[in-house]
Write a protein that holds these residues in place. Sequence first.
Motif, PDB file in Angstrom:
ATOM      1  N   ARG A  80     -61.720  38.028  94.391  1.00  0.00           N
ATOM      2  CA  ARG A  80     -62.819  37.341  93.693  1.00  0.00           C
ATOM      3  C   ARG A  80     -62.558  37.389  92.206  1.00  0.00           C
ATOM      4  NH1 ARG A  80     -67.060  35.790  96.923  1.00  0.00           N
ATOM      5  NH2 ARG A  80     -67.167  36.770  98.980  1.00  0.00           N
ATOM      6  N   ILE A  81     -62.953  36.329  91.514  1.00  0.00           N
ATOM      7  CA  ILE A  81     -62.682  36.235  90.081  1.00  0.00           C
ATOM      8  C   ILE A  81     -64.006  36.153  89.341  1.00  0.00           C
ATOM      9  CG2 ILE A  81     -61.619  34.861  88.238  1.00  0.00           C
ATOM     10  CD1 ILE A  81     -60.400  34.437  91.766  1.00  0.00           C
ATOM     11  N   ARG A  82     -64.163  37.035  88.375  1.00  0.00           N
ATOM     12  CA  ARG A  82     -65.384  37.013  87.570  1.00  0.00           C
ATOM     13  C   ARG A  82     -65.004  36.802  86.106  1.00  0.00           C
ATOM     14  NH1 ARG A  82     -65.477  41.499  91.316  1.00  0.00           N
ATOM     15  NH2 ARG A  82     -66.825  40.892  93.030  1.00  0.00           N
ATOM     16  N   MET A 102     -61.376  38.127  85.299  1.00  0.00           N
ATOM     17  CA  MET A 102     -60.882  39.314  85.984  1.00  0.00           C
ATOM     18  C   MET A 102     -60.814  39.067  87.491  1.00  0.00           C
ATOM     19  SD  MET A 102     -62.203  43.201  85.662  1.00  0.00           S
ATOM     20  CE  MET A 102     -61.117  44.565  86.099  1.00  0.00           C
ATOM     21  N   MET A 139     -60.130  40.221  91.110  1.00  0.00           N
ATOM     22  CA  MET A 139     -60.108  41.543  91.732  1.00  0.00           C
ATOM     23  C   MET A 139     -59.875  41.455  93.227  1.00  0.00           C
ATOM     24  SD  MET A 139     -63.138  43.529  89.815  1.00  0.00           S
ATOM     25  CE  MET A 139     -62.987  44.994  90.814  1.00  0.00           C
ATOM     26  N   TYR A 170     -64.410  48.941  93.829  1.00  0.00           N
ATOM     27  CA  TYR A 170     -63.920  47.656  93.344  1.00  0.00           C
ATOM     28  C   TYR A 170     -64.414  46.468  94.176  1.00  0.00           C
ATOM     29  CZ  TYR A 170     -60.964  51.115  91.157  1.00  0.00           C
ATOM     30  OH  TYR A 170     -60.528  52.216  90.469  1.00  0.00           O
TER      31      TYR A 170
END
Lengths: 232, 304
Positions: free
Chosen positions: A51-53, A68, A70, A117
Motif C-alpha cells: 500500500r502506498i501512502r 511511502m 509499504m 507495518y
Amino acid sequence: MRLGLVIDMDTCVGCHGCATACKQWNTSGTTGPLTDTDPYGKEPSGVWFNRIRSYEVNTYPENKTINMPMSCMHCEEPACVDVCPTGASYKREEDGIVLVDQDKCMGCNYCSWACPYGARELDAVEGTMKKCTLCVDRIYDQALPESQRQPACVLTCPTSARHFGDLDDPESKVSQLVKEREGFQSMPELGYNPTNHYLPPRKPVETLTKEVPEEKPLAEKIKGWIDKMALS
Amino acid sequence: MHAALSVLIFTVTAGFGLGFLGWSGMAHLFNDQYPMFAAIFIGGILTTIGLLASTFHLANPKNAWRAFNRFRTSWLSREGVFSVLLYPLLALGVLAISLDWLLAGQKVLSVLIALLSISIIYCTSMIYACLKTIRQWHNALVPINFMLMGLSSGALLGACYLGFSAPEQQSSWQILAAVFLVLALIGKALYYFWIGKPAGPTINTAIGMTTQASVKLLDVGHEGGTFLQREFGHKVATSEIMKYRMAVYILAFIIPIILLILIANPYLLLIAVIANYLGLLVERWLFFVEARHVVNLFHGDQST
C-alpha cells in the motif's frame, strides 16, 4: 542471505504501479487469490500486499511531498512469526523471507496485531492471512531470464525507486545504496529489525537554497538615498 | 482496535470460570468440607462456553486444532494447550470425588486444577501484553488486571455459590470477594491513569527522515475501507470514554462490593454476579477500543 527491498523516497512518485503489479502477479501466485469484495461497487475493498501512502513533511517553505510504499519488511525479529499459534507464519532460514502457509492458517488475526507495518491482511473470503511473499515464486524461477528474477513491484517501478537484493552482503547494490544514501528502517525502536530500508529524499542542491540578496524596488532605493543625503 | 464480541464473551466468561476454579481448588486444599464436586462443573461449563465463543472469531476454524503447535513462542498457543489440559484434570477431579478416592489425592487434583486455571488467565493476559505494537497493552498492569479481575469474579461467584450449597462457609468468601474486587478496582483505576500518558513510536519514527518535522497525511491510497482500518481503526470519542469507565467502576466493582458487604442472600448475590459480568463486558470492550495500534500512525492518526 537476507533478501529484501530498498525503496527510494526521493524518486518514488506515488503512482501505485508497484501495488498494481504486485496484485496482478500474486493473485495467481502461491498465496493467491488476493480476493476483492465489491470491486466495482461503492465500497471496493480487497487484499493488497503493498500500500502506498502520501505525506506532506514539514511546513512551507521547507515542505515536501513524499510517498511511502509499504509491504512486508521481512523483519529479522518477526513478532508475527513468534505469536502465530499454528506455525502457519514462518521465516525462511535460507533467505529470511517471511511467509504464511495458507494450509495451516486459522485466520485468528493475531499476527496482524503483532505487525507494526500493516503488512498482513486477512482475506475474509478465504479465511486466511495474506502478505507479501517477496515474489518467492518468481525470484528463484529458473525458467525466467535472470533479469526477470525480481519481485514484480521492483520490475514494474517506472522510476526505479525500488531495489531488490541481499542486505546481508555489504557489497550488494542494496547494501551500498543504504550506506551511501543513509537508508533507514521504519520504527526501529520496536526492535523488529526490518530488512526493508527506505532512502530519504536527497538534500536540495546548495545553490538553490542559498539566500539571494533581495532587490529593493526603485522608490525604496531613492527614499534611502534621500534619507542618506538629508542626514549627512 | 476492533472488539470482536466473541472475544469479549470468551475472556470475561472464561475469566469467571477459571477464577472460580482457581479459588475452589485452593479452598478444597484447606477445607475438606468445600463442595468441590459441583464447583468443578460450574467452573468447567463457564470455561467451556468461553472457549467455544473464542473459536467464533476465527476466519478459518477448521485449522483451530493446529493452534497447539507453537507452545514455545506463542501465548495464544500456550493458552490453548493449558485449556485442553484442564479437561482431563477436571474429569479426574470429578472421578476422584465421586469414587471417594483418598482425600490427599483429591486435594492434589484440586490444587493442580487451581494452578492450571490461574495459568490460563495469565496466558490470556499475555496474549495482549506481549504486543509491542499496542502501547496500551504492552505493560505489566495488563496481566495484573486480568488476574485480579478473574480472581475477583471467581470469588464473587464462589460467595454466591456457597450461599446456595454451604451457607456456613459463605461469610469468609464474601470478605475474600470484596477484598479482591477492591484490588481489581484499584488495578483498573491505575491502568486508566497510566494509558492517559502516551509514549512510543510516532509518525516521525514511522516514516523516518525527520525527527520532529510535522507530517500530514495527504492520501491514504484507497477509497474503500481496508482490513487494516476495520481491524485497527475503531475508536471511541475521548469525551465518551469517561462514561464507559464510570459504567465499569459502578457495574463491575462498586455494586458487587456493596452487595457483598450488606447481604448474604444468594439470590441477591446473583445480582452482584450479573452486574460484575456486564461491567466486565464493558471493561473488555473498552480495553479493545482504547487500544491504539501503531499502524494507525500511517493512516494519519497521530494520537496513537
